[in-house]
Design a protein around this motif. Structure first.
Motif, PDB file in Angstrom:
ATOM      1  N   TYR A  77     -16.103 -17.198 -32.833  1.00  0.00           N
ATOM      2  CA  TYR A  77     -14.838 -17.764 -32.391  1.00  0.00           C
ATOM      3  C   TYR A  77     -15.068 -19.250 -32.171  1.00  0.00           C
ATOM      4  CZ  TYR A  77     -16.641 -17.443 -27.539  1.00  0.00           C
ATOM      5  OH  TYR A  77     -17.391 -17.560 -26.393  1.00  0.00           O
ATOM      6  N   ALA A  78     -13.996 -20.013 -32.170  1.00  0.00           N
ATOM      7  CA  ALA A  78     -14.078 -21.452 -31.953  1.00  0.00           C
ATOM      8  C   ALA A  78     -13.680 -21.747 -30.513  1.00  0.00           C
ATOM      9  CB  ALA A  78     -13.168 -22.188 -32.922  1.00  0.00           C
ATOM     10  N   ARG A  79     -14.413 -22.656 -29.883  1.00  0.00           N
ATOM     11  CA  ARG A  79     -14.139 -22.943 -28.473  1.00  0.00           C
ATOM     12  C   ARG A  79     -14.069 -24.444 -28.224  1.00  0.00           C
ATOM     13  NH1 ARG A  79     -17.021 -20.858 -22.876  1.00  0.00           N
ATOM     14  NH2 ARG A  79     -15.726 -22.170 -21.531  1.00  0.00           N
ATOM     15  N   VAL A  86      -9.604 -17.215 -32.200  1.00  0.00           N
ATOM     16  CA  VAL A  86     -10.158 -16.010 -32.822  1.00  0.00           C
ATOM     17  C   VAL A  86      -9.390 -15.737 -34.105  1.00  0.00           C
ATOM     18  CG1 VAL A  86     -10.550 -13.526 -32.545  1.00  0.00           C
ATOM     19  CG2 VAL A  86     -10.816 -15.062 -30.573  1.00  0.00           C
ATOM     20  N   GLU A  87     -10.119 -15.500 -35.191  1.00  0.00           N
ATOM     21  CA  GLU A  87      -9.484 -15.205 -36.474  1.00  0.00           C
ATOM     22  C   GLU A  87      -9.717 -13.735 -36.815  1.00  0.00           C
ATOM     23  OE1 GLU A  87     -10.633 -16.155 -40.961  1.00  0.00           O
ATOM     24  OE2 GLU A  87     -10.146 -17.994 -39.847  1.00  0.00           O
ATOM     25  N   ARG A 124      -9.915 -19.048 -21.009  1.00  0.00           N
ATOM     26  CA  ARG A 124      -8.712 -18.552 -20.326  1.00  0.00           C
ATOM     27  C   ARG A 124      -7.452 -18.686 -21.173  1.00  0.00           C
ATOM     28  NH1 ARG A 124     -10.378 -15.170 -17.342  1.00  0.00           N
ATOM     29  NH2 ARG A 124      -8.586 -15.230 -15.940  1.00  0.00           N
ATOM     30  N   ARG A 125      -7.572 -19.311 -22.328  1.00  0.00           N
ATOM     31  CA  ARG A 125      -6.457 -19.360 -23.286  1.00  0.00           C
ATOM     32  C   ARG A 125      -7.008 -18.875 -24.614  1.00  0.00           C
ATOM     33  NH1 ARG A 125      -3.400 -23.246 -26.843  1.00  0.00           N
ATOM     34  NH2 ARG A 125      -1.199 -22.693 -26.605  1.00  0.00           N
ATOM     35  N   ILE A 126      -6.479 -17.770 -25.096  1.00  0.00           N
ATOM     36  CA  ILE A 126      -6.974 -17.133 -26.310  1.00  0.00           C
ATOM     37  C   ILE A 126      -5.919 -17.258 -27.405  1.00  0.00           C
ATOM     38  CG2 ILE A 126      -7.948 -15.058 -27.333  1.00  0.00           C
ATOM     39  CD1 ILE A 126      -9.575 -16.097 -24.979  1.00  0.00           C
ATOM     40  N   VAL A 127      -6.264 -17.953 -28.463  1.00  0.00           N
ATOM     41  CA  VAL A 127      -5.376 -18.129 -29.612  1.00  0.00           C
ATOM     42  C   VAL A 127      -5.896 -17.221 -30.729  1.00  0.00           C
ATOM     43  CG1 VAL A 127      -4.479 -19.746 -31.321  1.00  0.00           C
ATOM     44  CG2 VAL A 127      -4.890 -20.498 -28.946  1.00  0.00           C
ATOM     45  N   VAL A 128      -5.047 -16.339 -31.224  1.00  0.00           N
ATOM     46  CA  VAL A 128      -5.480 -15.358 -32.218  1.00  0.00           C
ATOM     47  C   VAL A 128      -4.651 -15.503 -33.494  1.00  0.00           C
ATOM     48  CG1 VAL A 128      -6.004 -12.939 -32.665  1.00  0.00           C
ATOM     49  CG2 VAL A 128      -5.980 -13.778 -30.304  1.00  0.00           C
ATOM     50  N   GLY A 129      -5.326 -15.777 -34.597  1.00  0.00           N
ATOM     51  CA  GLY A 129      -4.688 -15.750 -35.910  1.00  0.00           C
ATOM     52  C   GLY A 129      -4.830 -14.353 -36.474  1.00  0.00           C
ATOM     53  N   ILE A 130      -3.726 -13.681 -36.784  1.00  0.00           N
ATOM     54  CA  ILE A 130      -3.797 -12.250 -37.114  1.00  0.00           C
ATOM     55  C   ILE A 130      -3.515 -11.936 -38.578  1.00  0.00           C
ATOM     56  CG2 ILE A 130      -3.301 -11.546 -34.754  1.00  0.00           C
ATOM     57  CD1 ILE A 130      -0.433 -10.905 -35.619  1.00  0.00           C
ATOM     58  N   GLY A 131      -3.404 -12.928 -39.447  1.00  0.00           N
ATOM     59  CA  GLY A 131      -3.187 -12.652 -40.858  1.00  0.00           C
ATOM     60  C   GLY A 131      -4.404 -12.001 -41.511  1.00  0.00           C
ATOM     61  N   GLY A 132      -4.182 -11.262 -42.595  1.00  0.00           N
ATOM     62  CA  GLY A 132      -5.270 -10.703 -43.375  1.00  0.00           C
ATOM     63  C   GLY A 132      -5.867  -9.417 -42.856  1.00  0.00           C
TER      64      GLY A 132
END
Length: 380
Positions: A77-79, A86-87, A124-132
């Motif tokens: 994951y990238a921080r 999260v991808e 504390r902030r989770i960004v999730v890309g959900i494609g694929g």
């Protein structure tokens, strides 16, 4: 000194977004070595999102997690500060299937495990890309990765994948709630499908993941049962919410059980990478992706880049592998011209293998056409 910003998505199966930018930038500089060329790789919330965040200065945190069929995969994951990107595609995506599709049993456990790792590290902030996504499990696996207990009638954990949801009798969210208390979840989502029904996750996307007609029916029934159990547990039924059917139902789990905000993928990524700030003083933006087609106009990276740049009166041109949009549709999207590899080399296989030198040539064409003298292309 004219300033050019290159903000392209990847050319899928050929070049990363960073490689596209480097090649185009090299071509521009051959013609105009005095031009200030900047680049910011972008993505639409699917695969490439992680790479875009890393290119924008996020740090990579390596994680080993379960792939879509349970086999361990090395991912990350990238921080930056307390924000994690999260991808899903990089851990639970189609690209992570070891061989054939597994429409009934593929799951999203690994995505939950990556999120859990980020939470344990203080994000504390989770960004999730959900494609694929490779699965149609309603996001149940993701919840299990965060500590949820999904049990059958005998009190045993159910199996992986959407079909196993038919065996679900009880849902224990105590550990999930403790782990995610006070955490903000933001999910990149570009579809408005509900979880179930004729335009739901199984019916719309199941066939793309290898599900036959009978399996689509079984998956839709299992997702309906999952939604019933969630509604009983939480007191709220969000199966019809726009975006609930995204990524095989991950959108539903994110909305119903994580309180997530769903945002268009390109808008979310542009904010993450500081795209709007990078536009200051820019004369020309070069965007792109592997194929410019009808999908480009509906939430893909080039359309989002063009909209943001156009709002500031900055001209936009695009590079691509193949262009299927006529001038009128390009113009409506805010793209003044498109330059395709197939204009230089009709053989698509050679375009993919020789993408770098061909993109350099397109960069030269763009500089010769739109950076004549010191005056860049103006919007008309």
């Amino acid at each position: 000194m004219p300033r050019v910003l290159i903000a392209s998505d990847k050319f899928k199966g050929s070049l990363t977004a960073a490689e596209v930018a480097a090649a185009v930038g090299s071509g521009v500089r051959r013609v105009r070595p005095d031009v200030d060329v900047d680049s910011v790789p972008v993505a639409d919330g699917g695969d490439g999102t992680l790479a875009a965040a890393l290119a924008a200065g996020f740090s990579s945190v390596r994680v080993t997690a379960a792939g879509p069929t349970g086999q361990p995969v090395d991912t990350a994951y990238a921080r930056r500060d307390d924000v994690a990107v999260v991808e899903l595609a990089d851990v639970s995506g189609l690209v992570r299937l070891p061989s054939d599709p597994a429409p009934l049993t593929a799951g999203t456990l690994g995505t939950g495990e990556v999120i859990a790792a980020a939470l344990a590290d203080g994000c504390r902030r989770i960004v999730v890309g959900i494609g694929g996504s490779a699965s149609t499990d309603g996001g149940a696996g993701l919840l299990q990765g965060l500590g949820a207990r999904l049990l059958d009638g005998a009190g045993r954990p159910i199996g992986s994948g959407g079909a196993a949801l038919a065996d679900l009798e009880s849902l224990d969210l105590e550990d999930v709630r403790a782990r995610t208390d006070g955490v903000e979840f933001v999910v990149a989502c570009d579809v408005d499908n509900p979880l179930t029904g004729p335009v739901g996750a199984a019916a719309t996307y199941g066939p793309q993941k290898g599900a036959g007609p009978g399996q689509v029916v079984d998956l839709d029934d299992a997702l309906s049962h999952w939604a019933d159990v969630v509604a009983t547990t939480t007191g709220t039924d969000l199966r019809e919410a726009a975006g609930a059917g995204a990524a095989g139902g991950v959108g539903f789990a994110a909305l119903a059980l994580l309180g997530a905000e769903l945002r268009p993928g390109i808008d979310l990524v542009l904010d993450l990478v500081g795209f709007h700030e990078r536009l200051a003083g820019v004369d020309l933006v070069i965007t792109g992706e592997g194929a410019l087609d009808a999908q480009t106009l509906h939430g893909k990276a080039p359309a989002g880049v063009a909209e943001a740049a156009g709002a500031l009166g900055i001209a936009v041109v695009a590079v691509c592998g193949v262009n299927r949009l006529d001038a009128a549709r390009l113009d409506a999207a805010g793209i003044k011209a498109a330059y395709a590899l197939t204009d230089l080399e009709p053989d698509v296989s050679r375009c993919m293998s020789d993408g770098v030198p061909l993109l350099e040539r397109l960069g030269q064409q763009i500089a010769e056409t739109h950076l004549v003298g010191t005056t860049p292309l103006a919007l008309t």
